[in-house]
Scaffold this motif. Structure first.
Motif, PDB file in Angstrom:
ATOM      1  N   ARG A  86       0.835  -1.201   0.000  1.00  0.00           N
ATOM      2  CA  ARG A  86       0.000   0.000   0.000  1.00  0.00           C
ATOM      3  C   ARG A  86       0.873   1.256   0.000  1.00  0.00           C
ATOM      4  O   ARG A  86       0.523   2.254  -0.626  1.00  0.00           O
ATOM      5  CB  ARG A  86      -0.925   0.016   1.217  1.00  0.00           C
ATOM      6  CG  ARG A  86      -1.940   1.159   1.161  1.00  0.00           C
ATOM      7  CD  ARG A  86      -2.860   1.168   2.357  1.00  0.00           C
ATOM      8  NE  ARG A  86      -3.937   2.134   2.172  1.00  0.00           N
ATOM      9  CZ  ARG A  86      -4.862   2.388   3.085  1.00  0.00           C
ATOM     10  NH1 ARG A  86      -4.852   1.718   4.231  1.00  0.00           N
ATOM     11  NH2 ARG A  86      -5.797   3.284   2.856  1.00  0.00           N
ATOM     12  N   ALA A  87       2.002   1.186   0.686  1.00  0.00           N
ATOM     13  CA  ALA A  87       2.895   2.345   0.714  1.00  0.00           C
ATOM     14  C   ALA A  87       3.394   2.676  -0.691  1.00  0.00           C
ATOM     15  O   ALA A  87       3.438   3.848  -1.085  1.00  0.00           O
ATOM     16  CB  ALA A  87       4.071   2.075   1.650  1.00  0.00           C
ATOM     17  N   ARG A  90       0.517   4.146  -2.753  1.00  0.00           N
ATOM     18  CA  ARG A  90       0.288   5.557  -2.443  1.00  0.00           C
ATOM     19  C   ARG A  90       1.412   6.429  -3.004  1.00  0.00           C
ATOM     20  O   ARG A  90       1.172   7.540  -3.505  1.00  0.00           O
ATOM     21  CB  ARG A  90       0.145   5.737  -0.933  1.00  0.00           C
ATOM     22  CG  ARG A  90      -1.133   5.127  -0.365  1.00  0.00           C
ATOM     23  CD  ARG A  90      -1.110   5.081   1.161  1.00  0.00           C
ATOM     24  NE  ARG A  90      -1.095   6.402   1.734  1.00  0.00           N
ATOM     25  CZ  ARG A  90      -2.177   7.108   2.071  1.00  0.00           C
ATOM     26  NH1 ARG A  90      -3.389   6.584   1.891  1.00  0.00           N
ATOM     27  NH2 ARG A  90      -2.099   8.299   2.608  1.00  0.00           N
ATOM     28  N   LEU A 120      -5.646  -4.381   0.341  1.00  0.00           N
ATOM     29  CA  LEU A 120      -6.255  -3.133  -0.129  1.00  0.00           C
ATOM     30  C   LEU A 120      -7.409  -3.474  -1.069  1.00  0.00           C
ATOM     31  O   LEU A 120      -7.193  -3.991  -2.165  1.00  0.00           O
ATOM     32  CB  LEU A 120      -5.219  -2.283  -0.858  1.00  0.00           C
ATOM     33  CG  LEU A 120      -5.632  -0.835  -1.174  1.00  0.00           C
ATOM     34  CD1 LEU A 120      -5.760  -0.041   0.111  1.00  0.00           C
ATOM     35  CD2 LEU A 120      -4.612  -0.174  -2.092  1.00  0.00           C
ATOM     36  N   ASP A 128      -8.136   6.306  -1.315  1.00  0.00           N
ATOM     37  CA  ASP A 128      -6.758   6.784  -1.350  1.00  0.00           C
ATOM     38  C   ASP A 128      -6.523   7.715  -2.536  1.00  0.00           C
ATOM     39  O   ASP A 128      -5.830   8.735  -2.417  1.00  0.00           O
ATOM     40  CB  ASP A 128      -5.782   5.603  -1.431  1.00  0.00           C
ATOM     41  CG  ASP A 128      -5.453   5.023  -0.071  1.00  0.00           C
ATOM     42  OD1 ASP A 128      -5.974   5.523   0.947  1.00  0.00           O
ATOM     43  OD2 ASP A 128      -4.676   4.044  -0.012  1.00  0.00           O
ATOM     44  N   ASP A 409      -4.601   1.830  10.578  1.00  0.00           N
ATOM     45  CA  ASP A 409      -4.149   0.941   9.502  1.00  0.00           C
ATOM     46  C   ASP A 409      -5.064   1.069   8.286  1.00  0.00           C
ATOM     47  O   ASP A 409      -4.597   1.124   7.139  1.00  0.00           O
ATOM     48  CB  ASP A 409      -4.127  -0.508   9.990  1.00  0.00           C
ATOM     49  CG  ASP A 409      -2.968  -0.785  10.939  1.00  0.00           C
ATOM     50  OD1 ASP A 409      -2.018   0.021  10.963  1.00  0.00           O
ATOM     51  OD2 ASP A 409      -3.025  -1.796  11.659  1.00  0.00           O
ATOM     52  N   ARG A 410      -6.355   1.084   8.527  1.00  0.00           N
ATOM     53  CA  ARG A 410      -7.329   1.162   7.435  1.00  0.00           C
ATOM     54  C   ARG A 410      -7.210   2.480   6.671  1.00  0.00           C
ATOM     55  O   ARG A 410      -7.316   2.518   5.445  1.00  0.00           O
ATOM     56  CB  ARG A 410      -8.743   1.007   8.004  1.00  0.00           C
ATOM     57  CG  ARG A 410      -9.875   1.061   6.983  1.00  0.00           C
ATOM     58  CD  ARG A 410      -9.837  -0.102   6.040  1.00  0.00           C
ATOM     59  NE  ARG A 410     -11.081  -0.265   5.310  1.00  0.00           N
ATOM     60  CZ  ARG A 410     -11.180  -0.909   4.156  1.00  0.00           C
ATOM     61  NH1 ARG A 410     -10.107  -1.448   3.602  1.00  0.00           N
ATOM     62  NH2 ARG A 410     -12.343  -1.048   3.557  1.00  0.00           N
ATOM     63  N   GLY A 412      -4.525   4.376   6.466  1.00  0.00           N
ATOM     64  CA  GLY A 412      -3.180   4.733   6.041  1.00  0.00           C
ATOM     65  C   GLY A 412      -2.618   5.884   6.856  1.00  0.00           C
ATOM     66  O   GLY A 412      -1.770   6.644   6.386  1.00  0.00           O
ATOM     67  N   ASP A 413      -3.073   6.001   8.099  1.00  0.00           N
ATOM     68  CA  ASP A 413      -2.683   7.082   9.014  1.00  0.00           C
ATOM     69  C   ASP A 413      -2.362   6.405  10.348  1.00  0.00           C
ATOM     70  O   ASP A 413      -3.101   6.518  11.312  1.00  0.00           O
ATOM     71  CB  ASP A 413      -3.836   8.080   9.138  1.00  0.00           C
ATOM     72  CG  ASP A 413      -3.484   9.294   9.984  1.00  0.00           C
ATOM     73  OD1 ASP A 413      -2.323   9.429  10.402  1.00  0.00           O
ATOM     74  OD2 ASP A 413      -4.402  10.112  10.224  1.00  0.00           O
ATOM     75  N   ARG A 414      -1.245   5.711  10.387  1.00  0.00           N
ATOM     76  CA  ARG A 414      -1.015   4.716  11.424  1.00  0.00           C
ATOM     77  C   ARG A 414      -0.566   5.281  12.771  1.00  0.00           C
ATOM     78  O   ARG A 414       0.043   6.342  12.845  1.00  0.00           O
ATOM     79  CB  ARG A 414       0.006   3.690  10.938  1.00  0.00           C
ATOM     80  CG  ARG A 414      -0.497   2.830   9.794  1.00  0.00           C
ATOM     81  CD  ARG A 414       0.498   1.785   9.381  1.00  0.00           C
ATOM     82  NE  ARG A 414       1.709   2.381   8.828  1.00  0.00           N
ATOM     83  CZ  ARG A 414       2.737   1.675   8.380  1.00  0.00           C
ATOM     84  NH1 ARG A 414       2.708   0.349   8.456  1.00  0.00           N
ATOM     85  NH2 ARG A 414       3.788   2.278   7.876  1.00  0.00           N
TER      86      ARG A 414
END
Length: 500
Positions: A86-87, A90, A120, A128, A409-410, A412-414
């Motif tokens: 996912r990183a 993004r 994802l 996203d 986690d969901r 993307g702001d961990r």
């Protein structure tokens, strides 16, 4: 930024730019393969020349592809499909938005890769895109002439879907993402404003402006006299060093049942922090305008909740002041009495955030809350512990901590959970008051959370230390708007309005 959805024959869709995802040194799939067939193999022939290196985030611009109505084709490389996290997903989308900003296109169509990173789903992938597009096109211009502004910035982005069956999930993601992007942008803009503009009074005015937009939102602003009557002497002791009057901003969104207990978000609103008598070093002190990022994020989340009409009751509390050196400012060794009646020895006037938060947390008891979450740029120690990547999460409630971690986690702001053991409480004991406002160098982020825990014993509570994630320094200096994404996802999950 206007984001929309579309389906149909992609090859015949006229657009200034068509963005296609490819994987390094792998056969074209999905929309890219379809465009290759439409161009009689010309797309693959150009792609195979090797101008893309295989690194995630690289782009290649093509013109006048035969058989395709788009004026331009922008290939974006997601790297190797087996390694596409996912990183990297993004990162690649961010690079694509940056490339589109530099084109004279103004609008584009984006076809997501057929194979998404593990974990994802389509909802998260679409959301996203929406939030990253908004982030990539946001520019701060309030106090400057934007000489580097794109000549034709990206203003419209359509996301192409292969099948109508995907539309429902994508529409929900688009709705959520659009609201989240707007709330994040509000938090960013407030954070980026200089302290001479974004004062406690200005923050209060922005909250009142939100209430004018949304009928379900009401706002009360308590001044110094009202706070003194409540006994908020810890908060007021911080404000004494400034000529700017402090404010306690209370936002009340009623979207749930009348008898439903509210979720309460408390955001530190220190609009500038010079450290008080314990003056900070001059280097990078300008970044202390971001010390109100917790309060800004609460306003951003309140806007999201109102825009989405979330079915819950939500209260935002923002204690706001400045922390400056003055003849009437707190001095090291002073003892103040908080609203709770507990006394605090101020050993370091630069540990002021916990002083304004503790009274706000005591104030929250009147709401009989279901849960209280405070958000604060509280400690440099948290930056040392976790860097600029994860929010520090503290809570004595395992279930609440798990909910927040999952939401991060969901989104993307961990976040990362830190200990809040009783062992650390002894570090803030003192001979001259019920507690000290600092506990020494060791475990500074933890002892700050331990301090707050002494004011939150009557309800479920979590503390988010966002000192490392609220803004970026250096060339990319600016507010990130975090953790609006984490908190929004927490609320979506909480009211069963999320997508999983």
């Amino acid at each position: 930024m206007n984001c929309t959805l579309l389906t149909g024959d992609l090859a015949n869709h006229a657009t200034p730019c068509l963005v296609l995802g490819v994987f390094a040194q792998e056969p074209l799939t999905g929309a890219a393969a379809a465009m290759d067939r439409a161009s009689s193999g010309q797309l693959a022939a150009l792609w195979q020349k090797g101008d893309l290196s295989g690194d995630a985030g690289r782009t290649l611009l093509l013109y006048a592809l035969p058989g395709v109505a788009a004026e331009r084709i922008l290939l974006i490389d997601f790297g190797k499909s087996a390694e596409c996290t996912r990183a990297k997903y993004r990162k690649t989308l961010t690079a694509a938005i940056a490339a589109l900003q530099q084109l004279h296109a103004g609008a584009a169509v984006l076809a997501l890769p057929e194979q998404l990173p593990e974990g994802l789903d389509l909802y998260a992938a679409v959301r996203d895109v929406v939030t990253l597009a908004a982030a990539g096109t946001y520019r701060y211009t309030r106090t400057k002439t934007d000489k580097k502004a794109p000549k034709m910035p990206l203003t419209a982005l359509a996301l192409w879907l292969a099948a109508d069956a995907e539309m429902r999930s994508a529409e929900l993601a688009l709705t959520h993402g659009t609201a989240l992007a707007a709330g994040t942008q509000l938090a960013k803009e407030l954070g980026n404003l200089p302290g001479n503009i974004c004062t406690p009074t200005y923050l209060a005015e922005q909250a009142l402006a939100l209430a004018e937009q949304f009928a379900a939102l009401t706002v009360d602003v308590l001044d110094a006299a009202a706070m003194a009557e409540l006994g908020m002497n810890a908060l007021l002791s911080v404000a004494r060093g400034s000529r700017q009057p402090p404010k306690l901003i209370v936002l009340n969104y009623r979207g749930g049942a009348a008898d439903a207990k509210p979720v309460v978000l408390v955001g530190k609103g220190l609009t500038f922090d010079a450290g008080g008598i314990s003056l900070k070093p001059a280097n990078e002190m300008d970044e202390m305008k971001y010390d109100m990022s917790g309060g800004a994020s609460v306003l951003g989340v309140m806007q999201v909740a109102c825009a989405l009409q979330l079915p819950l009751n939500l209260i935002g509390v923002v204690p706001s002041s400045e922390n400056l050196p003055d003849g009437d400012a707190n001095k090291p060794g002073d003892v103040v009495t908080s609203m709770s009646g507990q006394t605090i020895e101020v050993l370091n006037t630069d540990a002021e955030g916990r002083l304004i938060l503790c009274d706000a947390l005591t104030y929250c008891q009147r709401f009989d809350p279901e849960v209280v979450i405070d958000v604060a740029t509280l400690t440099g120690a948290c930056v040392i512990a976790l860097g600029k990547h994860a929010t520090g999460l503290f809570s004595p409630d395992d279930a609440l901590a798990a909910e927040l971690l999952a939401a991060g986690d969901r989104a993307g702001d961990r976040a990362w959970r830190m200990p809040l053991w009783e062992d650390y409480q002894q570090q803030i004991d003192t001979n001259f008051a019920d507690m000290a406002n600092v506990g020494g160098r060791e475990g500074g982020a933890i002892t700050a959370a331990c301090f707050l825990a002494r004011f939150t014993k009557t309800y479920r509570w979590a503390h988010l230390d966002i000192a490392g994630v609220a803004w970026l320094s250096g060339k990319e200096k600016g507010s990130t708007g975090r953790p609006v994404g984490l908190l929004t996802q927490f609320l979506l999950n909480h009211c069963a309005n999320g997508a999983g």
